[in-house]
Design a protein around this motif. Structure first.
Motif, mmCIF file in Angstrom:
data_model
loop_
_atom_site.group_PDB
_atom_site.id
_atom_site.type_symbol
_atom_site.label_atom_id
_atom_site.label_comp_id
_atom_site.label_asym_id
_atom_site.label_seq_id
_atom_site.Cartn_x
_atom_site.Cartn_y
_atom_site.Cartn_z
ATOM 1 N N SER A 71 0.831 -1.202 0.000
ATOM 2 C CA SER A 71 0.000 0.000 0.000
ATOM 3 C C SER A 71 0.866 1.253 0.000
ATOM 4 N N SER A 72 0.239 2.377 -0.327
ATOM 5 C CA SER A 72 0.936 3.667 -0.359
ATOM 6 C C SER A 72 0.321 4.610 0.663
ATOM 7 N N ALA A 73 1.124 5.559 1.115
ATOM 8 C CA ALA A 73 0.650 6.594 2.036
ATOM 9 C C ALA A 73 0.851 7.947 1.365
ATOM 10 N N GLY A 74 -0.212 8.549 0.914
ATOM 11 C CA GLY A 74 -0.110 9.863 0.285
ATOM 12 C C GLY A 74 0.382 9.797 -1.146
ATOM 13 N N LYS A 75 0.697 10.971 -1.676
ATOM 14 C CA LYS A 75 1.121 11.107 -3.067
ATOM 15 C C LYS A 75 2.643 11.077 -3.167
ATOM 16 N N PRO A 76 3.188 10.768 -4.364
ATOM 17 C CA PRO A 76 4.644 10.814 -4.560
ATOM 18 C C PRO A 76 5.181 12.213 -4.299
ATOM 19 N N ILE A 77 6.431 12.272 -3.860
ATOM 20 C CA ILE A 77 7.082 13.537 -3.516
ATOM 21 C C ILE A 77 8.261 13.760 -4.457
ATOM 22 N N ASP A 78 8.339 14.932 -5.056
ATOM 23 C CA ASP A 78 9.509 15.320 -5.838
ATOM 24 C C ASP A 78 10.579 15.787 -4.859
ATOM 25 N N VAL A 79 11.696 15.083 -4.826
ATOM 26 C CA VAL A 79 12.789 15.426 -3.913
ATOM 27 C C VAL A 79 13.707 16.432 -4.602
ATOM 28 N N PRO A 80 14.030 17.558 -3.944
ATOM 29 C CA PRO A 80 14.955 18.522 -4.553
ATOM 30 C C PRO A 80 16.293 17.853 -4.879
ATOM 31 N N MET A 81 16.780 18.102 -6.086
ATOM 32 C CA MET A 81 18.027 17.478 -6.539
ATOM 33 C C MET A 81 19.234 18.108 -5.840
ATOM 34 N N PRO A 82 20.174 17.292 -5.343
ATOM 35 C CA PRO A 82 21.383 17.836 -4.726
ATOM 36 C C PRO A 82 22.396 18.332 -5.758
ATOM 37 N N VAL A 83 22.260 17.859 -6.994
ATOM 38 C CA VAL A 83 23.079 18.290 -8.133
ATOM 39 C C VAL A 83 22.150 18.379 -9.346
ATOM 40 N N ASP A 84 22.621 18.988 -10.422
ATOM 41 C CA ASP A 84 21.766 19.124 -11.602
ATOM 42 C C ASP A 84 21.409 17.778 -12.228
ATOM 43 N N THR A 85 22.406 16.889 -12.319
ATOM 44 C CA THR A 85 22.209 15.595 -12.965
ATOM 45 C C THR A 85 22.871 14.499 -12.149
#
Length: 196
Positions: free
Chosen positions: A156-170
């Protein structure tokens, strides 16, 4: 998708801002995410603790070590910015890049307390370590990190997916990716990936 990030100096401000902005919506969302019975102390007293969702978590990713040349090892940090305790189950479902076909496999032996969720009081943090590249196998560029939270029941899932801020560009990822279970000890999580 919902994006929430924080920096070390702004954690308290994020927590206060989320509580003010969401008001009683925090507890409504936490209830909607599903609640569980969890023993919070040794007394045997039971209390209802909601599964953590994107509505109450601040999220960041940092490369380890911070002054390293590449970003093969990441520490994912989540902070409970709500006003009630919530629980994280098992490990984060991580996808590296928009075209990722599967989630990152977990290191099974990294579970500090098998079967027991990590319960976060308001302001408390939890960590998962992420190995972005484990060898030179089918390397690809990833410009995003998506994190999914698991619910109480397996699958099961809890809530919606989260976009994690990137620590580097790529990020330069490959099929040797691995992630650890949630823990409140960052060093414990990193021990499982730093030697890889």
């Amino acid at each position: 998708m919902n994006v929430k990030s924080f920096t070390v100096g702004r954690r308290a401000a994020v927590a206060a801002g989320l509580v003010l902005a969401l008001g009683c919506g925090v507890s409504a969302q936490a209830s909607a995410a599903g609640s569980v019975t969890h023993r919070s102390d040794g007394s045997g007293a039971k209390g209802t603790v909601a599964a953590c969702s994107q509505e109450v978590l601040g999220v960041s990713a940092t490369k380890e070590p911070a002054d390293g040349k590449d970003a093969r090892h990441l520490l994912i940090t989540v902070q409970n910015a709500g006003d009630k305790a919530c629980s994280l189950y098992r490990y984060p479902r991580v996808r590296l890049g928009a075209d990722a076909r599967t989630t990152v496999p977990v290191i099974k032996e990294s579970d500090p307390n098998p079967g027991v969720p990590v319960t976060l009081a308001p302001g408390q943090e939890a960590y998962a370590a992420l190995l972005v590249a484990g060898g030179a196998r089918d390397e690809y560029e990833a410009k995003s990190i998506t994190l999914g939270l698991q619910g109480r029941k397996p699958g099961s899932s809890a809530g919606k997916p989260i976009d994690v801020p990137m620590p580097v560009d790529t990020l330069y990822a490959d099929d040797g990716q691995l992630v650890t279970y949630w823990t409140t000890a960052p060093g414990f999580a990193l021990d499982f990936i730093m030697s890889k």
